[in-house]
Design an enzyme around this catalytic site. Sequence first.
Site, PDB file in Angstrom:
ATOM      1  N   ARG A 215     -10.760   9.882   1.369  1.00  0.00           N
ATOM      2  CA  ARG A 215     -10.610  10.623   2.622  1.00  0.00           C
ATOM      3  C   ARG A 215     -11.686  11.697   2.745  1.00  0.00           C
ATOM      4  NH1 ARG A 215      -3.946  10.941   2.741  1.00  0.00           N
ATOM      5  NH2 ARG A 215      -3.633   8.679   2.729  1.00  0.00           N
TER       6      ARG A 215
ATOM      7  N   SER B  32     -10.129   5.350  -5.087  1.00  0.00           N
ATOM      8  CA  SER B  32     -11.063   6.459  -5.285  1.00  0.00           C
ATOM      9  C   SER B  32     -10.577   7.503  -6.292  1.00  0.00           C
ATOM     10  CB  SER B  32     -11.353   7.118  -3.939  1.00  0.00           C
ATOM     11  OG  SER B  32     -10.157   7.595  -3.343  1.00  0.00           O
TER      12      SER B  32
ATOM     13  N   TYR C 118     -14.775   0.625  -7.466  1.00  0.00           N
ATOM     14  CA  TYR C 118     -16.050   1.346  -7.390  1.00  0.00           C
ATOM     15  C   TYR C 118     -16.822   1.195  -8.700  1.00  0.00           C
ATOM     16  CZ  TYR C 118     -13.530   3.205  -3.423  1.00  0.00           C
ATOM     17  OH  TYR C 118     -12.812   3.293  -2.265  1.00  0.00           O
TER      18      TYR C 118
ATOM     19  N   LYS D  42      -2.059  -1.546  -3.834  1.00  0.00           N
ATOM     20  CA  LYS D  42      -2.949  -0.389  -3.804  1.00  0.00           C
ATOM     21  C   LYS D  42      -2.126   0.884  -3.917  1.00  0.00           C
ATOM     22  CE  LYS D  42      -6.086   1.904  -0.732  1.00  0.00           C
ATOM     23  NZ  LYS D  42      -6.571   2.003   0.610  1.00  0.00           N
TER      24      LYS D  42
ATOM     25  N   LYS E  36       0.863  -1.186   0.000  1.00  0.00           N
ATOM     26  CA  LYS E  36       0.000   0.000   0.000  1.00  0.00           C
ATOM     27  C   LYS E  36       0.896   1.231   0.000  1.00  0.00           C
ATOM     28  CE  LYS E  36      -3.664   2.429   2.415  1.00  0.00           C
ATOM     29  NZ  LYS E  36      -4.691   2.370   3.460  1.00  0.00           N
TER      30      LYS E  36
ATOM     31  N   LYS F 151       1.249  10.015   5.741  1.00  0.00           N
ATOM     32  CA  LYS F 151       1.304   8.589   6.087  1.00  0.00           C
ATOM     33  C   LYS F 151       2.595   7.930   5.588  1.00  0.00           C
ATOM     34  CE  LYS F 151      -3.703   7.998   6.557  1.00  0.00           C
ATOM     35  NZ  LYS F 151      -4.841   7.065   6.372  1.00  0.00           N
TER      36      LYS F 151
ATOM     37  N   GLU G  70       7.600  -6.938   1.298  1.00  0.00           N
ATOM     38  CA  GLU G  70       6.326  -6.927   2.033  1.00  0.00           C
ATOM     39  C   GLU G  70       5.498  -8.185   1.730  1.00  0.00           C
ATOM     40  OE1 GLU G  70       5.118  -5.120   4.336  1.00  0.00           O
ATOM     41  OE2 GLU G  70       5.992  -3.116   4.285  1.00  0.00           O
TER      42      GLU G  70
END
Length: 322
Positions: free
Chosen positions: A203, A272, A311, A246, A193, A215, A231
């Site tokens: 958000r 998004s 989505y 992602k 991510k 972040k 990872e």
Amino acid sequence: MIRPRRNRSTRAIRAMVRETRVHLDQLIYPLFLVPGEDMRQVIQSMPGQFRLSKDELLREIGECMKLGIDKFAIFPSIPEALKDKTATYSWSEDNFYLHAIAEAKNQYPECFLLSDVAMDPYNSDRHDGLVEDGQILNDETLPILAKMAIAQAQAGIDMIGPSDMMDGRVGYLREALDSAGYKKTGIMSYTAKYASGFYGPFRDALDSAPNAGDKKTYQMDPANRNEAIHETMLDIQEGADIVMVKPALSYLDIISDLKAYSEVPVAAYNVSGEYAMIHAACRNGWLTYDQVMPEVLTSIVRAGADIVLTYFAKDYAELTRI
Ligand code: PBG
């Protein structure tokens, strides 16, 4: 002469030689949940997506199931008054998110539900981990995530989706679920991510942008490719059932790498901002939705994703309905 165009000459031949197909079984539809009743709040930056109250969420799930979409990732929008430093509402008995999960599984036992395990919807600092003196604490966050995951498992979630990027959380959560008796609850880990700018509309939807800082100390640097393999190895060792990349579109190389290295299925989250970009261009008449939307999904699957969180799921089901 060798003529590759022969295989493109008719619709039937093109369909016959097509290398990639996106099947509805591969799609997970993210939905946003708010408390209350009879709510279908518009999300400005995500046309066609809404913040739904439980009754509307259940109706939406029913409608999607009729179209062949039966997998959902549910994200809660938590009222400010319920947020605190340690995200206590995330495992509270009266948490509306947990109630909605339980009811959805009760009403539609055959649907698949994926949760979000991260502190940011519940945390007054709006970070995915516990914040102290501006630092995001890793090991202190893990027991909080475990409480959240166990509460979700208890509510009946099929798979938990740790999206927080704390080190060691997959192993910690697997152990916590097992010792609480939730051996059948799976883990779809947000493995690679990235600290991406493409989460902006999400958000907005959840009002979850961090209060201070960014972040970057836990989400990955968009410039890194080898690190995604690192990872992945760790998440698989720690017991992830599915690994995820992602965002998706600017990270097709990473999806392809994970597919090559991972012995568990690979998911990609078409986020998004990727959804918003397509809609913005289509609204301006600069792109044609019914053409670019399936092209986007096909490219993600072509890159190697076995599963796509998108989505676009419902629109794709409607577009491809015979
Ligand atoms: C947070 C979380 C985010 C998304 C899913 N879970 C945002 C973030 O990390 O800030 C983004 C999804 C999207 O943009 O569609 N735990």
